[in-house]
Design an enzyme around this catalytic site. Structure first.
Site, PDB file in Angstrom:
ATOM      1  N   HIS A   1     -33.332   3.152 -10.727  1.00 18.22           N
ATOM      2  CA  HIS A   1     -32.786   2.625 -10.033  1.00 18.22           C
ATOM      3  C   HIS A   1     -33.036   2.301  -8.623  1.00 18.22           C
ATOM      4  O   HIS A   1     -32.644   3.804  -8.244  1.00 18.22           O
ATOM      5  CB  HIS A   1     -31.315   2.564 -11.330  1.00 18.22           C
ATOM      6  CG  HIS A   1     -30.832   1.036 -10.524  1.00 18.22           C
ATOM      7  ND1 HIS A   1     -30.736   0.142 -11.534  1.00 18.22           N
ATOM      8  CD2 HIS A   1     -29.813   0.695  -9.191  1.00 18.22           C
ATOM      9  CE1 HIS A   1     -29.379  -0.437 -10.764  1.00 18.22           C
ATOM     10  NE2 HIS A   1     -29.354  -0.367  -9.772  1.00 18.22           N
TER      11      HIS A   1
ATOM     12  N   LEU B   1     -26.081  -2.721 -16.542  1.00 20.01           N
ATOM     13  CA  LEU B   1     -25.633  -4.053 -17.187  1.00 20.01           C
ATOM     14  C   LEU B   1     -24.126  -4.666 -16.962  1.00 20.01           C
ATOM     15  O   LEU B   1     -24.845  -5.738 -17.692  1.00 20.01           O
ATOM     16  CB  LEU B   1     -25.441  -3.327 -18.578  1.00 20.01           C
ATOM     17  CG  LEU B   1     -27.098  -3.129 -19.254  1.00 20.01           C
ATOM     18  CD1 LEU B   1     -26.577  -2.320 -20.879  1.00 20.01           C
ATOM     19  CD2 LEU B   1     -28.395  -4.045 -19.137  1.00 20.01           C
TER      20      LEU B   1
ATOM     21  N   GLU C   1     -30.165  -6.172 -10.005  1.00 21.57           N
ATOM     22  CA  GLU C   1     -30.715  -4.755  -8.923  1.00 21.57           C
ATOM     23  C   GLU C   1     -31.299  -5.390  -7.592  1.00 21.57           C
ATOM     24  O   GLU C   1     -31.812  -4.405  -6.868  1.00 21.57           O
ATOM     25  CB  GLU C   1     -31.622  -3.866  -9.373  1.00 21.57           C
ATOM     26  CG  GLU C   1     -31.928  -2.822  -9.158  1.00 21.57           C
ATOM     27  CD  GLU C   1     -32.568  -1.816 -10.122  1.00 21.57           C
ATOM     28  OE1 GLU C   1     -33.292  -0.483  -9.731  1.00 21.57           O
ATOM     29  OE2 GLU C   1     -32.927  -2.525 -11.122  1.00 21.57           O
TER      30      GLU C   1
ATOM     31  N   ASP D   1     -40.112  -7.767  -5.426  1.00 22.01           N
ATOM     32  CA  ASP D   1     -40.459  -9.031  -5.357  1.00 22.01           C
ATOM     33  C   ASP D   1     -39.261  -9.762  -4.676  1.00 22.01           C
ATOM     34  O   ASP D   1     -39.069 -10.443  -3.344  1.00 22.01           O
ATOM     35  CB  ASP D   1     -41.252  -9.739  -5.819  1.00 22.01           C
ATOM     36  CG  ASP D   1     -41.951  -9.180  -6.194  1.00 22.01           C
ATOM     37  OD1 ASP D   1     -42.974  -8.756  -6.125  1.00 22.01           O
ATOM     38  OD2 ASP D   1     -42.769  -9.493  -7.449  1.00 22.01           O
TER      39      ASP D   1
ATOM     40  N   ARG E   1     -26.512  11.021 -12.159  1.00 19.63           N
ATOM     41  CA  ARG E   1     -27.895  11.367 -12.683  1.00 19.63           C
ATOM     42  C   ARG E   1     -28.287  11.783 -11.777  1.00 19.63           C
ATOM     43  O   ARG E   1     -29.089  12.714 -12.082  1.00 19.63           O
ATOM     44  CB  ARG E   1     -27.968   9.973 -13.094  1.00 19.63           C
ATOM     45  CG  ARG E   1     -28.112   9.360 -14.415  1.00 19.63           C
ATOM     46  CD  ARG E   1     -28.169   8.079 -14.668  1.00 19.63           C
ATOM     47  NE  ARG E   1     -28.205   6.738 -16.021  1.00 19.63           N
ATOM     48  CZ  ARG E   1     -28.241   5.602 -16.262  1.00 19.63           C
ATOM     49  NH1 ARG E   1     -27.895   5.239 -15.318  1.00 19.63           N
ATOM     50  NH2 ARG E   1     -27.629   6.057 -17.162  1.00 19.63           N
TER      51      ARG E   1
ATOM     52  N   ALA F   1     -30.192 -10.500 -15.284  1.00 18.19           N
ATOM     53  CA  ALA F   1     -28.573 -11.276 -14.313  1.00 18.19           C
ATOM     54  C   ALA F   1     -30.019 -12.722 -14.229  1.00 18.19           C
ATOM     55  O   ALA F   1     -28.349 -13.680 -14.382  1.00 18.19           O
ATOM     56  CB  ALA F   1     -29.068 -10.420 -13.374  1.00 18.19           C
TER      57      ALA F   1
ATOM     58  N   ASN G   1     -36.432  -5.093 -16.913  1.00 20.97           N
ATOM     59  CA  ASN G   1     -35.323  -4.033 -16.753  1.00 20.97           C
ATOM     60  C   ASN G   1     -34.642  -4.070 -18.432  1.00 20.97           C
ATOM     61  O   ASN G   1     -34.318  -3.371 -18.855  1.00 20.97           O
ATOM     62  CB  ASN G   1     -35.217  -3.453 -15.837  1.00 20.97           C
ATOM     63  CG  ASN G   1     -35.637  -2.218 -15.325  1.00 20.97           C
ATOM     64  OD1 ASN G   1     -36.989  -2.394 -15.372  1.00 20.97           O
ATOM     65  ND2 ASN G   1     -35.838  -1.782 -14.280  1.00 20.97           N
ATOM     66  N   THR G   2     -33.940  -4.888 -18.673  1.00 20.36           N
ATOM     67  CA  THR G   2     -33.233  -4.997 -19.675  1.00 20.36           C
ATOM     68  C   THR G   2     -33.621  -4.939 -20.823  1.00 20.36           C
ATOM     69  O   THR G   2     -32.901  -4.002 -21.914  1.00 20.36           O
ATOM     70  CB  THR G   2     -32.001  -6.426 -19.387  1.00 20.36           C
ATOM     71  OG1 THR G   2     -31.831  -6.813 -18.464  1.00 20.36           O
ATOM     72  CG2 THR G   2     -31.236  -6.784 -20.257  1.00 20.36           C
TER      73      THR G   2
END
EC number: 1.3.99.33
Length: 812
Positions: free
Chosen positions: A743, A788, A772, A577, A636, A311, A338-339
């Protein structure tokens, strides 16, 4: 000199923290003091060894490479707090970084006696054989009545107290120097040569060639092919350089790649041992580091982006494309967030492309069931779209009356599936679903995001349409190349080519607010400089908090429990953060109680792409009794809850044909994992069952039943809605899996223009969020592949509005 200061409590408000922070400022011209917190240190449990965890290894490395340690301890029940006792236990269980290290004890307490009794106990603990620290005798600094000892700026008020602290610290500097001389290793000698050794990295073996002369480490070569690109690259570059430059093994592990870092260090240690020297002597050598004088670095730009994942890098790229300046700040040494850990496929409805693929058995029935759904079960704001979707589905089913037909998709199907996929009810009975305008923005613009990525150089494999676990539908656009690194590699190159600035190891501490508008950030870089970035707008893109177990537990309202030792698929950087930064200026939060587990994670590491990770149409999940227990095509959270109900640990069963559909692996990796015992392979199902300790008859029957369901295109047991291959061709495989945090759906509340909203629902001027860190899109459960789409879509949206609303008007 360089010291580390340990705050001996995990209390949110601590006078001992204030004392260390005062010492850090007061003695800044004499020494560097890095403060370490106990907040995320797990309670010591010998039966649950966490010595190799990132937090413990970080403490060990910091202590081993420091010139001394300062411990500030309060007094709890006449002794030290349990949190301080735990970290000392971890640091003396299997590793011993305090052995021989110079230690100074200070303490603050409400009592007039300060922390005298706690300090006495702490001295006894540090003197224990397993710890064996060198504690400075006498000169106890006991700060009594701490609640009145500091002024509003956190400085000690009484000059006599400051003078005594000065004398204690001066003695400690001399003491640390003497201790260092006593610990200085003797000169080493090696049998010269090039040594071939094998260490253990994050994903498997690390073959290494270490060249030694008679008295030096001369060269370190590493075969990096087993590690994930974009995650361990910094470790492979920096660790060998620091070892050779300092002729020491006492080098800092790289945040986010600590396992690989320690693997490289261990590999060199093996070579040193083979050369006839003691690697422990090299671990005692400290690299020479100059203490930087406190400095302030100021930067001015158009837009500052916090976080260098997908992002953040997308936002920066869009700002640069608009002809403006962008600075990206990343707290870890490597970009990617995380990408780089993502599987790669991103969801976007692209009917013209998708209709070239045949429908799988069960997919048409899924569409029929959706079309027949009672409209009253759909939220009012989605009903108009649902009616249009029903018309699309009915037209498709009418035109595709043959057994298979082509794959159907549409933006409306993506939208309704995202809505239904996120519709959940928490433990308190509170229903949640995705905010309509955000879900619409996501699904309307996902394909444009794919095309934009192609325009800057990302290449997609158009020969296959993929579906990550829990995606519900096949609409995944998978890039060529390794995992999500394909995106980050291209984005980074584009940002740098366009003149963007990326500052790694620069965590943002606070937002700058001027006249009610967010106008920049304050950060600290690796040189311990204060970095102030002035900007017209700030975009928060720092990810979620799935790597912060305590934060997950604090907000959780969905899972019956989140264990303290739960693994994560995430980068360790994902600690919330950006959420902290946003709330510091009044941002509202949404959906914080909902987190997602990835059901098919490595039981030991949380890693996603170990073993055989295949498309869900080829998933065959069996419990420890050898029986299927769930519809493998489910969401999930459904898969996760079913796994938890079956003891958490389960196995993915595959054959040689299914193996060929596995993502991001090679035959060499598969063979290595079989050799390591993390993946199981056998020529018969009976032998496979025996290897993993389950009843062969049960597994054989389960697979025979499943194969019949594939032939029939119908699963009467668990109603799996799409099938592809049978389990029929030897050899057979079993991949152990266990849910891990993956996530966090909740985050800062935003509108469809990516503005961050305050608790009154008003826009916080100058502040945007993407990815996120923002909530409201995925609600209670995120579809696989949608993250994504989210980051690339809202990263572009945030940048476009930041430029249009704050940069262009200023420069016009």
């Amino acid at each position: 000199m360089k010291f580390v200061g340990i705050v001996g409590t995990n209390a949110q408000h601590s006078y001992n923290r204030m004392l260390l922070e005062f010492m850090q400022r007061h003695f800044a011209t004499q020494a560097e003091i890095e403060i370490l917190e106990l907040t995320d240190v797990p309670m010591f449990d010998e039966s649950n060894d966490q010595t190799d965890s990132t937090i413990i290894q970080n403490f060990a490395t910091k202590i081993a490479t420091a010139d001394g340690v300062i411990i500030a301890s309060p007094e709890h029940n006449h002794s030290v707090p349990s949190a301080l006792k735990s970290i000392i236990e971890w640091l003396s269980f299997k590793i011993h970084p305090l052995d021989g290290q110079a230690v100074m004890i200070v303490g603050a307490s409400y009592s007039v006696q300060g922390s005298s009794r706690a300090q006495l106990h702490l001295r006894q603990i540090l003197d224990a054989p397993g710890v064996n620290a060198s504690v400075m005798p006498g000169s106890e600094f006991l700060l009594g009545r701490a609640q009145t000892a500091f002024d509003d700026q956190g400085n000690l008020k009484v000059q006599g107290t400051v003078d005594f602290l000065d004398s204690c610290f001066a003695k400690f500097q001399k003491f640390a120097t003497i201790v260092a001389e006593m610990r200085a290793p003797e000169a080493l000698s090696f049998a010269p040569g090039t040594y071939q050794v094998t260490a253990t990295g994050h994903n498997g073996e690390l073959p290494m060639r270490v060249t030694l002369s008679a008295d030096r480490i001369e060269n370190i070569e590493i075969d990096t092919s087993s590690e994930t690109q974009g995650i361990a690259d910094v470790a492979f570059e920096r660790i060998p350089k620091e070892i050779i430059a300092g002729q020491t093994l006492a080098v800092d592990a790289i945040s986010g790649a600590s396992i690989t870092s320690h693997g490289v260090i261990d590999g060199v240690a093996r070579a040193v041992k083979e050369a006839g020297a003691n690697p422990d002597d090299l671990k005692k050598r400290r690299a020479t580091k100059q203490v930087a004088q406190p400095a302030v670095k100021e930067v001015t730009t158009d837009v500052v982006v916090v976080g260098a994942g997908g992002a953040g890098m997308t936002a920066a790229a869009k700002v640069l494309q608009a002809g403006h300046q962008a600075v990206v700040l990343e707290k870890f040494p490597a970009v990617g967030g995380n990408t780089v850990r993502a599987g790669g496929p991103m969801n976007a409805a692209d009917p013209d492309w998708q209709r070239q693929f045949a429908a799988l058995p069960g997919e048409k029935q899924t569409l029929k069931d959706l079309s027949e759904r009672d409209e009253s079960t759909i939220a009012p704001e989605y009903r108009a779209d649902f009616r249009k979707l029903k018309q699309q589905i009915d037209a498709y089913l009418t035109a595709n009356t043959n057994q298979k037909g082509t794959l159907f998709d549409s933006t409306l199907l993506h939208r309704i599936q995202t809505y239904l996929g996120g519709q959940r009810t928490d433990l308190n009975g509170q229903e949640i679903h995705g905010q309509y305008d955000l879900v619409k923005e996501l699904t309307d613009n996902a394909l444009d995001s794919v095309k934009w990525l192609q325009s800057i150089g990302v290449k997609f494999d158009e020969s296959q349409v993929t579906m990550p676990v829990g995606a519900i539908w096949r609409r995944g656009h998978k890039p060529m190349g390794d995992l999500g690194f394909a995106y980050i590699k291209t984005l980074r190159a584009f940002v740098e080519q366009q003149g963007g600035t990326i500052m790694t190891e620069t965590p943002v501490k606070e937002l700058l607010v001027t006249d009610g508008q967010v106008r920049g950030v304050i950060a600290t870089n690796a040189a311990h400089e204060k970095v102030i970035v002035h900007a017209d707008a700030v975009i928060l893109a720092s990810g979620g908090f799935a790597a912060n177990t305590k934060m997950l537990q604090k907000y959780n309202t969905y899972w019956t429990a989140i264990d303290d030792d739960v693994k994560t698929t995430n980068s360790p950087a994902m600690t919330g953060d950006g959420i902290r930064l946003g709330t510091s200026v009044g941002a509202a939060l949404v959906g914080m109680g909902f987190s997602q587990m990835m059901p098919v994670s490595d039981p030991e590491t949380g890693e996603l792409f170990s073993g055989l990770q295949v498309p869900p149409a080829n998933f065959v999940m069996v419990n420890q009794q050898g029986k299927r227990f769930v519809n493998e095509y489910g969401s999930r959270d459904e898969l996760t809850q079913a796994a938890i109900d079956n003891g958490s640990l389960f196995y993915l069963i595959a054959d040689d044909e299914i193996k060929k559909t596995a993502y991001n692996t090679t035959q060499a990796k598969i063979d290595q994992q079989v050799a390591n015992g993390t993946l199981f392979r056998a020529d018969t199902l009976t032998d496979l069952a025996q290897q993993i300790g389950m009843d062969p008859a049960a597994l054989t029957k389960t697979i025979a039943d499943y194969n019949r369901y594939v032939d029939a295109g119908e699963d009467p047991e668990f109603h799996k809605t799409a099938f592809d291959l049978k389990v029929a061709v030897a050899p057979f495989y079993a991949t152990p899996r266990k849910p891990a945090t993956h996530h966090t759906m909740g985050g800062l509340k935003i509108d469809s223009d990516a503005h961050v909203l305050n608790t009154d629902g008003q826009v916080i001027d100058g502040l945007y969020a993407a990815g996120e860190v923002a909530g409201g899109i995925h609600a209670g459960n995120r579809l696989g592949g949608n993250s994504l789409s989210d980051i690339f879509t809202f990263g572009r949206i945030a940048a476009a509005h930041a430029v249009a609303e704050h940069v262009d008007p200023v420069t016009a």
